[in-house]
Structures are given as structure tokens and as C-alpha cells.
Design an enzyme around this catalytic site. Structure first.
Site, short mmCIF file in Angstrom:
data_model
loop_
_atom_site.label_atom_id
_atom_site.label_comp_id
_atom_site.label_asym_id
_atom_site.label_seq_id
_atom_site.Cartn_x
_atom_site.Cartn_y
_atom_site.Cartn_z
N GLU A 83 -2.84 17.64 -12.02
CA GLU A 83 -3.16 18.11 -13.37
C GLU A 83 -4.64 18.42 -13.56
OE1 GLU A 83 -0.77 16.21 -16.50
OE2 GLU A 83 -2.51 16.41 -17.79
N LYS A 85 4.38 11.61 -11.28
CA LYS A 85 3.55 10.80 -12.19
C LYS A 85 4.27 9.47 -12.36
CE LYS A 85 1.12 14.05 -15.21
NZ LYS A 85 1.00 14.55 -16.59
N LYS A 139 9.06 23.22 -13.09
CA LYS A 139 8.15 22.09 -12.89
C LYS A 139 7.71 22.02 -11.43
CE LYS A 139 6.92 17.43 -13.90
NZ LYS A 139 7.07 16.26 -14.74
N HIS A 178 10.02 9.74 -27.62
CA HIS A 178 9.00 10.65 -27.10
C HIS A 178 9.41 12.11 -27.26
CE1 HIS A 178 5.86 12.28 -24.59
NE2 HIS A 178 6.75 12.78 -23.76
N HIS A 191 1.45 12.75 -29.16
CA HIS A 191 0.82 11.49 -28.78
C HIS A 191 0.20 10.82 -30.01
CE1 HIS A 191 -2.58 8.98 -27.43
NE2 HIS A 191 -1.69 8.58 -26.55
N ASN A 249 2.06 19.80 -20.97
CA ASN A 249 1.78 18.96 -22.14
C ASN A 249 1.90 19.72 -23.45
OD1 ASN A 249 1.20 16.69 -20.55
ND2 ASN A 249 -0.85 17.45 -20.13
N ARG A 256 -0.94 22.40 -14.50
CA ARG A 256 0.01 21.33 -14.88
C ARG A 256 -0.19 20.90 -16.34
NH1 ARG A 256 2.26 16.28 -11.22
NH2 ARG A 256 3.66 15.48 -12.82
N GLU A 288 12.36 18.58 -24.16
CA GLU A 288 11.58 18.85 -22.94
C GLU A 288 12.14 20.09 -22.21
OE1 GLU A 288 8.80 17.31 -22.26
OE2 GLU A 288 8.93 15.25 -23.03
N ARG A 302 0.82 -1.23 0.00
CA ARG A 302 0.00 0.00 0.00
C ARG A 302 0.84 1.27 0.00
NH1 ARG A 302 -3.55 -3.04 3.53
NH2 ARG A 302 -5.18 -3.86 2.19
N HIS A 328 2.25 17.90 -26.69
CA HIS A 328 2.00 16.48 -26.44
C HIS A 328 0.75 15.94 -27.16
CE1 HIS A 328 5.20 16.96 -23.62
NE2 HIS A 328 5.08 15.74 -23.15
P1 NAD Z 1 14.57 5.55 -21.15
O1 NAD Z 1 14.35 5.39 -19.72
O2 NAD Z 1 14.13 4.45 -22.05
O3 NAD Z 1 16.12 5.84 -21.39
C1 NAD Z 1 16.59 6.01 -22.71
C2 NAD Z 1 17.76 5.07 -23.01
O4 NAD Z 1 18.93 5.59 -22.42
C3 NAD Z 1 17.61 3.66 -22.46
O5 NAD Z 1 18.12 2.76 -23.39
C4 NAD Z 1 18.48 3.67 -21.21
O6 NAD Z 1 18.94 2.40 -20.88
C5 NAD Z 1 19.58 4.59 -21.62
N1 NAD Z 1 20.25 5.33 -20.57
C6 NAD Z 1 19.71 5.89 -19.47
N2 NAD Z 1 20.61 6.61 -18.82
C7 NAD Z 1 21.77 6.49 -19.49
C8 NAD Z 1 23.09 7.01 -19.31
N3 NAD Z 1 23.36 7.87 -18.32
N4 NAD Z 1 24.05 6.66 -20.21
C9 NAD Z 1 23.76 5.83 -21.25
N5 NAD Z 1 22.53 5.32 -21.48
C10 NAD Z 1 21.56 5.65 -20.61
O7 NAD Z 1 13.91 6.87 -21.75
P2 NAD Z 1 13.66 8.34 -21.18
O8 NAD Z 1 13.64 9.20 -22.36
O9 NAD Z 1 14.54 8.67 -20.05
O10 NAD Z 1 12.19 8.23 -20.58
C11 NAD Z 1 11.09 7.96 -21.40
C12 NAD Z 1 9.95 7.49 -20.52
O11 NAD Z 1 9.63 8.52 -19.60
C13 NAD Z 1 8.69 7.18 -21.30
O12 NAD Z 1 8.17 5.94 -20.85
C14 NAD Z 1 7.74 8.32 -20.91
O13 NAD Z 1 6.40 7.92 -20.91
C15 NAD Z 1 8.22 8.64 -19.53
N6 NAD Z 1 7.91 10.00 -19.08
C16 NAD Z 1 7.36 10.14 -17.85
C17 NAD Z 1 7.09 11.39 -17.37
C18 NAD Z 1 6.54 11.56 -15.99
O14 NAD Z 1 6.17 12.67 -15.62
N7 NAD Z 1 6.50 10.51 -15.20
C19 NAD Z 1 7.38 12.54 -18.14
C20 NAD Z 1 7.96 12.37 -19.39
C21 NAD Z 1 8.22 11.08 -19.86
N1 GLY Z 2 5.38 15.36 -17.97
C1 GLY Z 2 4.23 16.10 -17.69
C2 GLY Z 2 3.90 16.16 -16.23
O1 GLY Z 2 4.64 15.72 -15.40
O2 GLY Z 2 2.86 16.66 -15.92
#
Ligand code: NAD
Ligand code: GLY
Length: 377
Positions: free
Chosen positions: A246, A152, A236, A275, A261, A254, A250, A194, A130, A257
Site C-alpha cells: 500500500e 494484510k 484485488k 464495517h 473509519h 480504501n 492499493r 465491499e 518467525r 474507508h
Molecule cells: P467476522 O469474521 O466477524 O464474521 C461475521 C460473523 O459471521 C461472525 O459472527 C461469524 O462467526 C459469522 N460467520 C462467518 N462465516 C459464517 C457462515 N458461513 N455462516 C454463518 N455465520 C458465519 O466479520 P467479517 O465481516 O468477515 O470480517 C470483518 C473483519 O475483517 C474486521 O476485523 C476487519 O478489520 C477485517 N478486514 C480485514 C481486511 C484485510 O485486508 N485483512 C479487509 C477488510 C476487513
Molecule cells: N482491504 C484493503 C486492502 O486489503 O488493502
């Protein structure tokens, strides 16, 4: 990579959420002192590092050593890299593994990696027993400026991306800017989109700073990286403190986005467009749409496009993997976006660079015209 065991955070930002407030620490080499920072926020000195197979060999030992030095009992779980990890099967396996290894309410999960690891770890923390504590140690630019902050958490569903998740804040975020040294250029650029988003949505001065300093940031200048990560996190943090779930402001995060999307969904959220790459295209289209609606000038839209392209990001959708983009399909995907409200798509538009607002009454004929021009380009 050089060790900076003695270096403390250069920047410390608080996400102000009452009892759930937490700090974001930013600086080079912080991973080596993360243990001490994490230790002071733990209920019990026991943690699981959750990471992926790309990050583990680069940074796993350093984080483990810093937990060790801080007297934190720790184990590590290494997941496969990539978006596919953010789905039911791997999520269930992760929960099983953690339960089998005997986690307790006071155990902390430490997410070491990009947004994929941060999102699945946060969601696991929010559901296990939980709710247990978790800490974010983001290692991609996207994760440092966006996904690790704001709580998120999510996995993807058969019906779409990030559809199963929670708002669940971490206990601490430790952003070591030097970890970006090993990030592939394409991932760095996707994260940069971003960063640009923050300037475009709410800070024209920051956008101008990026026009002058973006190239230095992208070529590894640590001062530029720290400044941009801190600026993004500060913006942020302020937005999240005001609108955690949101319901209002917030939504500005987006920007780009809604278009992104639809483009990502149409191409299966695959390697064709990361992305952040889709967000760059989406932001250019959002400014084009704003110009078409006479909200901002065409010059402003051109300036946005110029900066993104100058940094190395594309502002036009790539060729469709199966031949041609179907505009009507894109429009219908826009209609299934999770940001749809009362059946109306939500767009973030702009009156100028740095002056974005949420629009819920956009005529889809205008959206169709913008998309038609973009895919014909
Ligand atoms: P990711 O986590 O897939 O990382 C990208 C690649 O880089 C992967 O292959 C990873 O293994 C590699 N990597 C990571 N750190 C590294 C480093 N220091 N050196 C070498 N390689 C490295 O992708 P991302 O772009 O970080 O994140 C994308 C995800 O984030 C998506 O699933 C998206 O939906 C999510 N997201 C979430 C939020 C949120 O608010 N929670 C906001 C934006 C995106
Ligand atoms: N990435 C958008 C948010 O965190 O609201």
C-alpha cells in the site's frame, strides 16, 4: 448443506508475487475438496484449523474430513466469534495454545471463518517461529472478496483498529461460495458493500453488472456469487501484485474507508455499524464529496446511493448512540486515521463511477460540509 466432494474450483486466480505467489480457488462446495488442494501446497502434512464458535458447528467437520481424506494430520482451535477476538488477550492465548500443542516451522494454520479469524490467524502465522504457512478458507462475503486476499493481517490495539499487524501472504485461498448460504443477511449485505467498492473504484461495467445482478447475488444465485467473488478477487489480486504494501495504488481499496473509519471509531467499532455498513455510507459520502468538488456529476453520486440503498444498505449514518454526532470530533478522528500521510488525511475520490483516485489535498471545510449534511439527513 449439500456436499460437493467432487467439485473442483470454477475459478482459479493467481496473486502474482514472485516466490510468494498463491492461488485463490472459487466455487461451490470447495470445502469438501479443500484438503486435497491444501495438501499439495504443504511442507508437512500437519495443520491446525482456526475457526470461531459460529462457524465450527457449520463447517468445522467438513473441513476436518477433507483434511483427513487428504492425509493431513489436523487439530482444531475454536475462538469466540466477534471483533473482540482480534485483540491482544485472545491473540496471546492463541499463540500459547499453538505452542503448547507443539507446532513446528512446517505446520500450517488454516483460517476457517470471516475476516476476524483470517486476520488473527494470519498474524499468528506471521509471528510464530518467525513465520509459518497459513491458508485462508473465507466463509463471509467480506472475507471472500477482500480480507482473505492480499496478506494484510492484524489485531486491534487500545489506540485503534488493525494497528498491530503485518503484510504476510497466505499459501492458498479457498473460497467456497456455498458457505455463504448460512451467513446472516446483515453480514451478507455488509460484504456486498465491499463488492460494490470494486465497481466504483475501477470498473464501471462491473458496477452496471451489479445494478442488474446484485439482487440475484444477494438472494443466493451461485453463478452470480461466483462471478462477483471472482471479479472482486481478480481486481484485488492485480492491485496487490502491483503494490503489495500500500505505497500507491492499493490505497484505492480504501474507497469510503476514511469516512467509515471515523464513523466506526466514534461509535466504538460496535454492533451499531458493521464495517461493510460503514463502508457503504463512506462510499456514498466519498461520491458526494467528489460531486461537491466538481470531480464527478451529482447524477453519478445519486446513482451510487440508489444502488446501495436498493440493495438494502444505508447511505446515511445511523442516529448517534448518545444523541448527536459531533462533526468536529469526526473531523479529528479523520485526522487520526492510519492512512494519514504527513499530517494530511487521505481520501479516495472519483471522477466517475469506476474512476477513483487518491487525493491528499482535500480541504477539510468541504469534508465538514458533507458530514454536516449527512448527519442532519
Ligand atoms: P467476522 O469474521 O466477524 O464474521 C461475521 C460473523 O459471521 C461472525 O459472527 C461469524 O462467526 C459469522 N460467520 C462467518 N462465516 C459464517 C457462515 N458461513 N455462516 C454463518 N455465520 C458465519 O466479520 P467479517 O465481516 O468477515 O470480517 C470483518 C473483519 O475483517 C474486521 O476485523 C476487519 O478489520 C477485517 N478486514 C480485514 C481486511 C484485510 O485486508 N485483512 C479487509 C477488510 C476487513
Ligand atoms: N482491504 C484493503 C486492502 O486489503 O488493502
Amino acid at each position: 448443506m449439500t456436499s460437493h466432494a467432487d467439485s473442483g474450483p470454477v475459478e482459479q486466480i493467481t496473486v502474482d508475487l514472485g516466490q510468494r505467489s498463491y492461488d485463490i480457488l472459487i466455487g461451490p462446495g470447495l470445502i469438501d475438496s479443500a484438503g486435497a488442494q491444501i495438501s499439495s501446497r504443504l511442507d508437512t502434512p500437519r495443520a491446525f484449523i482456526i475457526t470461531d464458535a459460529n462457524v465450527a458447528p457449520l463447517l468445522g467437520d467438513r473441513l476436518a474430513a477433507s483434511l483427513e481424506a487428504a492425509g493431513i494430520d489436523h487439530e482444531m482451535i475454536v475462538l469466540p466469534p466477534g471483533e473482540a477476538t482480534k485483540s491482544f488477550g485472545p491473540f496471546e492465548n492463541l499463540l500459547d495454545e499453538l505452542l503448547q500443542r507443539g507446532i513446528e516451522r512446517a505446520t500450517t494454520l488454516v483460517a476457517l471463518g470471516g475476516g476476524v479469524i483470517g486476520d488473527i490467524t494470519g498474524f499468528a502465522a506471521s509471528t510464530l517461529l518467525r513465520g509459518i504457512n497459513y491458508v485462508q478458507v473465507p466463509t463471509t462475503l467480506l472475507a471472500q472478496v477482500d480480507s482473505s486476499v492480499g496478506g494484510k493481517t492484524a489485531i486491534n490495539a487500545r489506540h485503534g483498529k488493525n494497528l498491530i499487524g503485518s503484510f504476510y501472504q497466505p499459501r492458498l485461498v479457498v473460497a467456497d461460495t456455498q458457505t455463504l448460504d448460512t451467513l446472516p443477511r446483515r453480514e451478507l449485505l455488509a460484504g456486498y458493500a465491499e463488492v460494490v467498492k470494486y465497481g466504483l473504484l475501477g470498473d464501471a461495467e462491473f458496477f452496471a453488472w451489479l445494478e442488474a445482478n446484485g439482487a440475484a447475488l444477494l438472494s443466493g444465485d451461485d453463478q452470480a456469487r461466483i462471478y462477483a467473488v471472482a471479479k472482486s478477487c481478480r481486481m484485488k489480486a492485480a492491485i496487490v501484485a502491483e503494490d503489495e504494501q500500500e505505497r500507491g495504488r492499493r490505497t484505492l481499496l480504501n474507497l469510503g474507508h476514511t469516512f467509515a473509519h471515523a464513523l466506526e471509531a466514534e461509535t466504538g467499532f460496535g454492533e451499531l455499524m458493521l464495517h461493510g455498513e460503514a463502508v457503504a455510507i463512506g462510499m456514498a459520502l466519498a461520491f458526494d464529496l467528489s460531486a461537491r468538488l466538481n470531480l464527478c456529476t451529482p447524477d453519478e453520486a445519486a446513482r451510487v446511493r440508489r444502488h446501495l440503498e436498493g440493495a438494502g444498505l444505508s447511505t446515511e449514518p445511523p442516529g448517534h448512540p448518545e444523541g448527536q454526532w459531533d462533526i468536529q470530533r469526526l473531523i479529528s478522528l479523520i485526522g487520526t486515521d492510519k492512512k494519514v500521510s504527513q499530517g494530511r488525511p487521505v481520501f479516495v475520490l472519483a471522477r466517475a463511477i469506476g474512476e477513483a483516485f487518491v487525493a491528499r489535498d482535500v480541504d477539510l471545510g468541504d469534508v465538514e460540509a458533507i458530514l454536516g449534511r449527512a448527519v442532519a439527513a
